[in-house]
Every structure is written in C-alpha cells, then in structure tokens.
Enzyme design. Structure first.
Site, PDB file in Angstrom:
ATOM      1  N   LYS A  47      48.413  15.061  31.776  1.00 55.91           N
ATOM      2  CA  LYS A  47      48.052  15.308  30.461  1.00 55.91           C
ATOM      3  C   LYS A  47      48.821  14.600  29.280  1.00 55.91           C
ATOM      4  O   LYS A  47      48.405  13.792  28.517  1.00 55.91           O
ATOM      5  CB  LYS A  47      47.616  16.815  29.769  1.00 55.91           C
TER       6      LYS A  47
ATOM      7  N   GLY B 235      51.710  16.779  39.441  1.00 55.38           N
ATOM      8  CA  GLY B 235      50.591  17.347  39.006  1.00 55.38           C
ATOM      9  C   GLY B 235      50.922  18.602  37.998  1.00 55.38           C
ATOM     10  O   GLY B 235      51.592  18.379  37.243  1.00 55.38           O
TER      11      GLY B 235
ATOM     12  N   ARG C 278      46.011  22.975  38.609  1.00 54.42           N
ATOM     13  CA  ARG C 278      45.567  21.760  37.863  1.00 54.42           C
ATOM     14  C   ARG C 278      46.233  20.601  38.058  1.00 54.42           C
ATOM     15  O   ARG C 278      47.329  20.546  38.126  1.00 54.42           O
ATOM     16  CB  ARG C 278      45.848  22.009  36.265  1.00 54.42           C
TER      17      ARG C 278
ATOM     18  N   CYS D 268      51.149  19.518  32.662  1.00 54.44           N
ATOM     19  CA  CYS D 268      51.908  18.843  31.666  1.00 54.44           C
ATOM     20  C   CYS D 268      51.868  17.501  31.972  1.00 54.44           C
ATOM     21  O   CYS D 268      51.421  16.527  31.138  1.00 54.44           O
ATOM     22  CB  CYS D 268      53.202  19.756  31.504  1.00 54.44           C
TER      23      CYS D 268
END
Length: 425
Positions: free
Chosen positions: A263, A257, A328, A260
């Site tokens: 994405k 997760g 995130r 970095c």
C-alpha cells in the site's frame, strides 16, 4: 496525560497499550461494536505476540477503557491520536475517507485546545488537510494543533518495536505541540526527529519503500544466482556485512506482502506521478515483487514435470510473515491462485490463520497426507522442527519447495526429500 486513540486496529491498540505502560490514561474509540466488546473483555481481534497479556493488564488497572461515544471521548481527552485505516484506492493512492471522518468529528466536538496526532500512514499534506477539515467543522474558533507522528511497527514484533523504538518522528510547526509531544515521549531512549509535518509524512513512506526495494533487489538477484548455481544466502551475508548496506531485508523469498509495504509503495508512486516526478525505481520494485511468486511456481512446475493438473500441493503458511495472522497481499495467496489456475489440488495449513469452519482446520499431518509437494510460504518457527521423516511417509511424492529458504537443505535431503529453495545451493 489523558489520551484518546481513535481506531482500535493493529496500530491504535498497540499505541494505546504502550502509552498505558508509560503511565498515561488511555481511551480507545471505535465505531465497531464487535471490536469494542471484544477489547473490553481482553480479547484482541488480531494476532500479535504479547499484546493480549498487556491488554488484560491495563483493563484490570483501569488505565485503559474503550468506548463508542465519540463526542464524550473527544471532549474528555487532551491528546487525540488518529489511528484509522488508509486503504489503497483503485489508482494506488491512499484513501483518506476514514481520516477525514475523524477530523470532521473532532471539529464538531472540540471544546478546548488539543493536540491532534496523525499516527496513521498518510500522504504528504495530510496534516494540512486534517487542519482544514477540523476548522471547517468547528462551531467556534477553538485552537488546536495537528502533529504528524508516524508509527514504525513491524507486524509480529510490534510490542518490542513500540517499547524500544529506533527513532521517534515528530512533525509540527507549533512550539506548544512540540513541547507536549516531547513530554509524552520523555521516557523513550532513542533519537527524536523533529521536523515539518510534510517531512514527517514523507519519512514514513520513504522508509517502507526503501525496505521494499531491498527485498525486491535480493529477490531479483536470487534469480540470477539460481541460473549460476550460487547460494544467494552467501551473497546476502557478504553484502550485508557492509555497514552501509546491513543485512536486514536481504533475505530472498517469495516477496513482500502485508498491510504496509504494498500500500505504501503504491501510494508514494502515485503521489510522485501526480507531481510529474515518476519514481521508476519503485515501479520496478512493484513489478519484481509481483513476479516473484510466479517465478517460484515455474520452479515448482519444472520439478514436478511441468504439469500440475491433479497434483496435490500442500501450502504451509498463509500469513504474509510469521507471528501475525495478516493475510493481506500475502504471497501465499498469489501462489495458491496461480496453482489453482494450473488445476492443482490445494491443501493449506497455518499455525494462526484459520480459514473456513473450525472443523476444516487441518493438522500438519492431515495437510501433508497424499501431497506431491510441501510448499513453505511463511517462515513460522513451527515448520523448522517438524517430524519431517514422519511427514515424508504420508506424502505421495517427497518434494519440499522452500519459498523462504528456512530449512536445512542437507538435513531434509538426508531424509530422502527432494529439496528446492530460491537459489539455495
């Protein structure tokens, strides 16, 4: 050197502090007044071990200053590092809005030769894009060079990674810029890769995607090990000792997760699609990662009788990994959403992440009280040496669901717990 860091987030702040340690004078530029005011008083707006002490040190030595004055900051500094966010767009590609805005400002205010460095993780071709945007916004043809210099920082150990990098990548076609970058990094003792900007940009995406691949590989393998009652830790150790493979990122868990890997993997997949060269291996990596928390929930359901309605589940750890407050793309949040769909009652705890009002921050004992199961989602050291016997006495049922395989299975089972890990036998 006088260095300007544009963007005072995780990457920008860490980068600026390391340059201060190297003896350079650094200015941090951000348009977020709240961030700037906090940094001026020595307060970080994110959690990262060791950085706040370094921040206080260099504010006191006046090596580091912060400002919102874009024009003055650009004019007074010779090297400009672009460290702004490149969030994921709706199609998976990187959104370069902030990078373009910075390039536009540089073009408007540049007053002499400067080296502009993209530190943000950006798609291949961004150095050229930044060059074009700067040129389009110049009022006079002032020379400059754009360099790609990606960061390789791990959240939770950013300070050590920045002080002791395993490599530095410099992408430029300018000998002048290359000389300046060599001087900037002269005190670092590691290999320096000098290459074309496009190759430099690809190196960053390729590195993160490869590490994500290793994580998804061992997680998918762990499912097979589960069916065969094999301890996946033994498999990880056995293959990790091969120097061609190495043991890093071969720890089975709930998936990757953070800001970095998700994405960057998606951005590289999207770039490849646009070129007509789909990366089927990385597409599978994303699929496996999305399935891993769901797989773990099925194991939890089986242990608790296949019905989680009105069951109280205590989730330990909200950040995507230990030593950071970054939630995130955290697997724990995916797991919580799925548990809520099963109509379970959720209680949460994290040593650093605080969600809700201050009076809602429970202790570990309050979180465990009345729980039918404790689910470990983040491998915080705090959870390794808990008073497990004391926690067991507070619980409704003595289940530990270890999504990080971090506990001593035999030890907690001796205390009367029913332990469930990921292929941890």
């Amino acid at each position: 050197m006088n260095i300007l860091i544009i963007g005072t987030g995780y990457v920008g702040t860490t980068t600026g502090l390391i340059f201060c340690e190297m003896g350079h004078k650094v200015t941090g530029l951000d348009l977020d007044d709240q961030k700037i005011q906090a940094l001026k008083t020595g307060k970080l707006h994110f959690f990262e071990p060791g950085l706040e002490e370094l921040l206080t040190k260099h504010i006191q030595t006046h090596q580091l200053t912060f400002t919102k004055d874009t024009e003055t900051a650009i004019k007074e500094n010779d090297q400009i590092f672009i460290c702004v966010g490149t969030p994921q767009g709706s199609d998976g590609s990187a959104d370069l809005t902030f990078v373009k805005n910075v390039a536009k400002s540089i073009g408007q205010h540049i007053n002499k030769y400067k080296v502009i460095v993209t530190k943000s993780t950006v798609p291949v071709g961004t150095a050229e894009l930044v060059t074009n945007v700067i040129q389009e916004n110049q009022t006079a043809p002032i020379p400059f060079d754009v360099v790609s210099n990606p960061e390789f920082l791990r959240e939770g150990s950013a300070l050590q990674d920045a002080l002791n990098p395993d490599r530095i990548v410099i992408g430029t076609t300018s000998e002048t810029a290359r000389t300046i970058m060599r001087e900037l990094y002269k005190d670092f003792h590691c290999p320096i890769v000098e290459t074309h900007p496009k190759a430099s940009e690809m190196i960053k995406y390729a590195a993160n995607s490869f590490l994500a691949l290793k994580i998804s590989y061992i997680n998918e393998l762990a499912r097979v090990c589960d069916n065969l009652a094999i301890n996946v830790k033994d498999v990880s150790n056995g293959i990790g000792l091969d120097h061609r493979i190495n043991p890093h990122f071969l720890k089975a868990g709930m998936g990757y997760g953070g800001s970095c890997f998700p994405k960057d993997v998606n951005a590289l997949i999207q770039t490849a699609k646009e070129l007509g060269n789909p990366l089927s291996i990385l597409e599978a990596v994303v699929q496996v990662n999305a399935e891993q928390p769901v797989y773990f929930i099925e194991k939890i359901k089986q242990a608790l009788g296949n019905d989680l309605k009105n069951k109280t589940i205590a989730v330990l750890g909200l950040s995507f990994k230990a030593n950071t407050d970054d939630i995130r793309e955290s697997p724990s949040l995916v797991l919580i959403d799925k548990l809520l769909e099963e109509q379970a009652t959720i209680k949460t705890h994290d040593p650093v992440v605080k969600m809700g009002a201050p009076h809602q921050f429970p202790t570990i004992e309050e979180t465990a009280a009345g729980a039918d199961a404790l689910v470990i989602c983040t491998d915080w050291d705090d959870y390794k040496n808990l008073d497990w016997a004391g926690l067991k006495s507070l619980m409704n049922q003595p289940y530990i669901m270890d999504g990080r395989n971090m506990l001593d299975k035999e030890k907690v089972e001796r205390l009367g717990f029913r332990y469930l890990g990921i292929a941890n036998y």
